[in-house]
Design a protein around this motif. Structure first.
Motif, PDB file in Angstrom:
ATOM      1  N   GLU A  19       0.809  -1.216   0.000  1.00 46.64           N
ATOM      2  CA  GLU A  19       0.000   0.000   0.000  1.00 46.64           C
ATOM      3  C   GLU A  19       0.842   1.266   0.000  1.00 46.64           C
ATOM      4  O   GLU A  19       0.550   2.226  -0.735  1.00 46.64           O
ATOM      5  CB  GLU A  19      -0.934  -0.003   1.212  1.00 46.64           C
ATOM      6  N   ALA A  20       1.882   1.292   0.811  1.00 48.92           N
ATOM      7  CA  ALA A  20       2.667   2.516   0.973  1.00 48.92           C
ATOM      8  C   ALA A  20       3.717   2.689  -0.113  1.00 48.92           C
ATOM      9  O   ALA A  20       4.110   3.820  -0.426  1.00 48.92           O
ATOM     10  CB  ALA A  20       3.351   2.522   2.341  1.00 48.92           C
ATOM     11  N   ILE A  21       4.175   1.575  -0.686  1.00 50.43           N
ATOM     12  CA  ILE A  21       5.292   1.645  -1.633  1.00 50.43           C
ATOM     13  C   ILE A  21       4.871   1.256  -3.045  1.00 50.43           C
ATOM     14  O   ILE A  21       4.903   2.071  -3.967  1.00 50.43           O
ATOM     15  CB  ILE A  21       6.461   0.764  -1.141  1.00 50.43           C
ATOM     16  N   PHE A  22       4.438   0.029  -3.242  1.00 43.55           N
ATOM     17  CA  PHE A  22       4.217  -0.462  -4.605  1.00 43.55           C
ATOM     18  C   PHE A  22       3.008   0.164  -5.285  1.00 43.55           C
ATOM     19  O   PHE A  22       2.993   0.292  -6.514  1.00 43.55           O
ATOM     20  CB  PHE A  22       4.125  -1.990  -4.595  1.00 43.55           C
ATOM     21  N   ALA A  23       2.001   0.548  -4.515  1.00 46.24           N
ATOM     22  CA  ALA A  23       0.820   1.192  -5.110  1.00 46.24           C
ATOM     23  C   ALA A  23       1.033   2.687  -5.347  1.00 46.24           C
ATOM     24  O   ALA A  23       0.147   3.344  -5.905  1.00 46.24           O
ATOM     25  CB  ALA A  23      -0.403   0.977  -4.219  1.00 46.24           C
ATOM     26  N   ARG A  24       2.212   3.207  -4.972  1.00 43.48           N
ATOM     27  CA  ARG A  24       2.437   4.655  -5.072  1.00 43.48           C
ATOM     28  C   ARG A  24       3.728   5.008  -5.807  1.00 43.48           C
ATOM     29  O   ARG A  24       4.157   6.163  -5.768  1.00 43.48           O
ATOM     30  CB  ARG A  24       2.458   5.272  -3.668  1.00 43.48           C
ATOM     31  N   THR A  25       4.331   4.038  -6.455  1.00 39.48           N
ATOM     32  CA  THR A  25       5.611   4.276  -7.119  1.00 39.48           C
ATOM     33  C   THR A  25       5.549   3.814  -8.566  1.00 39.48           C
ATOM     34  O   THR A  25       4.665   3.062  -8.971  1.00 39.48           O
ATOM     35  CB  THR A  25       6.750   3.532  -6.398  1.00 39.48           C
ATOM     36  N   TRP A  26       6.533   4.240  -9.342  1.00 32.44           N
ATOM     37  CA  TRP A  26       6.608   3.855 -10.747  1.00 32.44           C
ATOM     38  C   TRP A  26       7.148   2.437 -10.869  1.00 32.44           C
ATOM     39  O   TRP A  26       8.239   2.144 -10.388  1.00 32.44           O
ATOM     40  CB  TRP A  26       7.474   4.845 -11.517  1.00 32.44           C
ATOM     41  N   GLN A  27       6.346   1.591 -11.512  1.00 30.92           N
ATOM     42  CA  GLN A  27       6.662   0.177 -11.640  1.00 30.92           C
ATOM     43  C   GLN A  27       6.960  -0.184 -13.091  1.00 30.92           C
ATOM     44  O   GLN A  27       6.214   0.171 -14.006  1.00 30.92           O
ATOM     45  CB  GLN A  27       5.499  -0.670 -11.123  1.00 30.92           C
ATOM     46  N   TRP A  28       8.048  -0.916 -13.294  1.00 30.06           N
ATOM     47  CA  TRP A  28       8.477  -1.341 -14.628  1.00 30.06           C
ATOM     48  C   TRP A  28       7.500  -2.354 -15.207  1.00 30.06           C
ATOM     49  O   TRP A  28       7.040  -3.254 -14.509  1.00 30.06           O
ATOM     50  CB  TRP A  28       9.865  -1.955 -14.522  1.00 30.06           C
ATOM     51  N   ARG A 140       4.050  12.380  -9.177  1.00 30.88           N
ATOM     52  CA  ARG A 140       4.765  13.183 -10.160  1.00 30.88           C
ATOM     53  C   ARG A 140       5.313  12.291 -11.263  1.00 30.88           C
ATOM     54  O   ARG A 140       5.664  11.135 -11.016  1.00 30.88           O
ATOM     55  CB  ARG A 140       5.918  13.933  -9.491  1.00 30.88           C
ATOM     56  N   PRO A 141       5.407  12.803 -12.488  1.00 28.59           N
ATOM     57  CA  PRO A 141       5.964  12.001 -13.586  1.00 28.59           C
ATOM     58  C   PRO A 141       7.351  11.481 -13.237  1.00 28.59           C
ATOM     59  O   PRO A 141       8.142  12.157 -12.570  1.00 28.59           O
ATOM     60  CB  PRO A 141       6.012  12.996 -14.751  1.00 28.59           C
ATOM     61  N   LEU A 142       7.629  10.277 -13.700  1.00 30.89           N
ATOM     62  CA  LEU A 142       8.937   9.690 -13.446  1.00 30.89           C
ATOM     63  C   LEU A 142      10.036  10.533 -14.078  1.00 30.89           C
ATOM     64  O   LEU A 142      11.126  10.686 -13.514  1.00 30.89           O
ATOM     65  CB  LEU A 142       8.977   8.260 -14.000  1.00 30.89           C
ATOM     66  N   GLY A 143       9.760  11.096 -15.250  1.00 28.64           N
ATOM     67  CA  GLY A 143      10.741  11.944 -15.913  1.00 28.64           C
ATOM     68  C   GLY A 143      11.107  13.180 -15.117  1.00 28.64           C
ATOM     69  O   GLY A 143      12.190  13.740 -15.301  1.00 28.64           O
ATOM     70  N   GLU A 144      10.217  13.625 -14.225  1.00 32.54           N
ATOM     71  CA  GLU A 144      10.530  14.740 -13.333  1.00 32.54           C
ATOM     72  C   GLU A 144      11.294  14.259 -12.110  1.00 32.54           C
ATOM     73  O   GLU A 144      12.253  14.895 -11.668  1.00 32.54           O
ATOM     74  CB  GLU A 144       9.251  15.446 -12.879  1.00 32.54           C
ATOM     75  N   GLN A 145      10.857  13.135 -11.547  1.00 34.70           N
ATOM     76  CA  GLN A 145      11.480  12.636 -10.320  1.00 34.70           C
ATOM     77  C   GLN A 145      12.903  12.140 -10.554  1.00 34.70           C
ATOM     78  O   GLN A 145      13.732  12.173  -9.640  1.00 34.70           O
ATOM     79  CB  GLN A 145      10.643  11.502  -9.738  1.00 34.70           C
ATOM     80  N   ALA A 146      13.170  11.641 -11.757  1.00 33.92           N
ATOM     81  CA  ALA A 146      14.479  11.033 -12.021  1.00 33.92           C
ATOM     82  C   ALA A 146      15.046  11.481 -13.361  1.00 33.92           C
ATOM     83  O   ALA A 146      15.574  10.686 -14.129  1.00 33.92           O
ATOM     84  CB  ALA A 146      14.360   9.513 -11.970  1.00 33.92           C
TER      85      ALA A 146
END
Length: 361
Positions: A19-28, A140-146
């Motif tokens: 819930e805290a990590i995988f549902a809120r992060t960019w996944q390959w 936020r877009p992954l392109g902005e975060q990284a």
């Protein structure tokens, strides 16, 4: 200090990870080649949720929860090409943009307006030659975060989007997913556990740097005959590795043009599913690439699986609660500051969940 052992063993923390990590992060999800043509699609499971990614007719990339708006049946399976999305349950038909196009016998209902029905969208993005999704609509877009990571990939692997998928390896490992990431993010153990690896890589040049939501591992490599695999015809002579929060590892090893994706997925508090996807210049492997894949599969992975499964067993005992992080201020490979960086992101995610009023632990 490291994370406490309960974060690796307690089922409540495993649920919090989803819930805290995988549902809120960019996944390959996949390489861009798999979604190159209009109508191409890939289905995936993200944080336990079914998702489908589709290339629309206009060339745009779209992602949806892979769930029919009629009775919640999953729509697409595997990967392939289609002109429309047809539910295998009652044959409702959706366009590649997710809009409902047809529902059998619904035209007899005065109150049924198909224009009001559209598949639930999910954020999707092309990044570094690959496709990622995020279930969090506010992320936020992954392109902005990284953005700086994209620059590094372009610098060290400018051919990544032109490579083709050649091989997948899969593993079912008896450990918590965070143990796999911890192990991946430090080479403090490499001289002890990976003698072939330290023969392939010049450990005197090994450097680990942390950034925002990613970290990098760089070293000169493949400059001489070694115990890992044949590099006599290598055009790539660097070990270039990136970890992207929380569970995607991107690698470019010595050889001809190549790229690997090592993905780590939790399947319970003490079970992790791992995949290694290999991308080369051609789908047919040359002799050195056959050797490199065999090295990863039969040597490197077996060594690491033995390590992380042992750690999981140790964490279940009353003898271990927390451990010290060994830190080299110079940022060498013989340091665990990459692990510390990862743990900080984990704790930040847990705090965000707690601030939202969720009870964990």
């Amino acid at each position: 200090m490291s994370l406490r052992s309960e974060a690796y063993t307690n089922p409540q923390w495993a649920e919090a990870d989803l819930e805290a990590i995988f549902a809120r992060t960019w996944q390959w999800v996949c390489h861009v080649e798999k979604l190159a043509e209009p109508g191409s699609y890939v289905s995936a499971t993200i944080a336990g949720m079914p998702v489908a990614v589709v290339r629309d007719r206009d060339g745009s990339l779209r992602a949806f929860y892979n769930v029919c708006k009629h009775r919640a049946h999953e729509l697409l399976s595997g990967s392939g090409t289609t002109g429309s999305i047809v539910c295998p349950y009652h044959a409702w038909v959706y366009g590649l943009d997710g809009q409902l196009k047809g529902a059998r016998r619904a035209d007899r209902m005065d109150t049924f307006d198909k224009s009001e029905i559209c598949l639930h969208q999910v954020q999707v993005e092309e990044f570094g030659g690959f496709v990622f999704v995020n279930l969090d609509p506010t992320a936020r877009p992954l392109g902005e975060q990284a953005a700086d990571l994209a620059v590094e990939i372009e610098r060290w692997a400018p051919d990544v989007a032109r490579l083709t998928h050649a091989k997948r390896l899969s593993y079912d490992v008896k450990t918590n997913w965070k143990n796999v990431i911890d192990n991946f993010l430090e080479c403090y153990h490499c001289h002890i556990a990976h003698k072939e690896f330290v023969d392939l890589v010049d450990m005197d040049t090994y450097e680990v740097k942390t950034h925002g939501i990613w970290s990098s591992h760089f070293a000169e490599a493949g400059r001489h005959a070694n115990a890992a695999y044949d590099v006599s015809h290598a055009t790539v002579n660097q070990h270039a590795v990136w970890w992207l929060w929380p569970n995607t590892c991107l690698l470019r090893y010595p050889g001809r043009g190549n790229f690997m994706v090592f993905q780590i997925l939790p399947a319970g508090p003490d079970r992790t599913l791992e995949t290694w996807d290999f991308y080369f210049e051609t789908p047919e492997l040359n002799d050195g690439e056959v050797q490199s894949v065999r090295y990863v599969d039969e040597v490197l992975q077996q060594q690491d699986i033995s390590l992380v499964e042992s750690v999981q067993r140790g964490m279940k005992t009353p003898a271990f609660n927390q451990g010290r992080i060994v830190y080299d201020p110079a940022g060498s490979g013989l340091s665990e500051h990459g692990v510390h960086h990862f743990h900080g992101l984990v704790l930040e995610a847990y705090r965000s969940l707690a601030d939202a009023g969720e009870d964990i632990g």
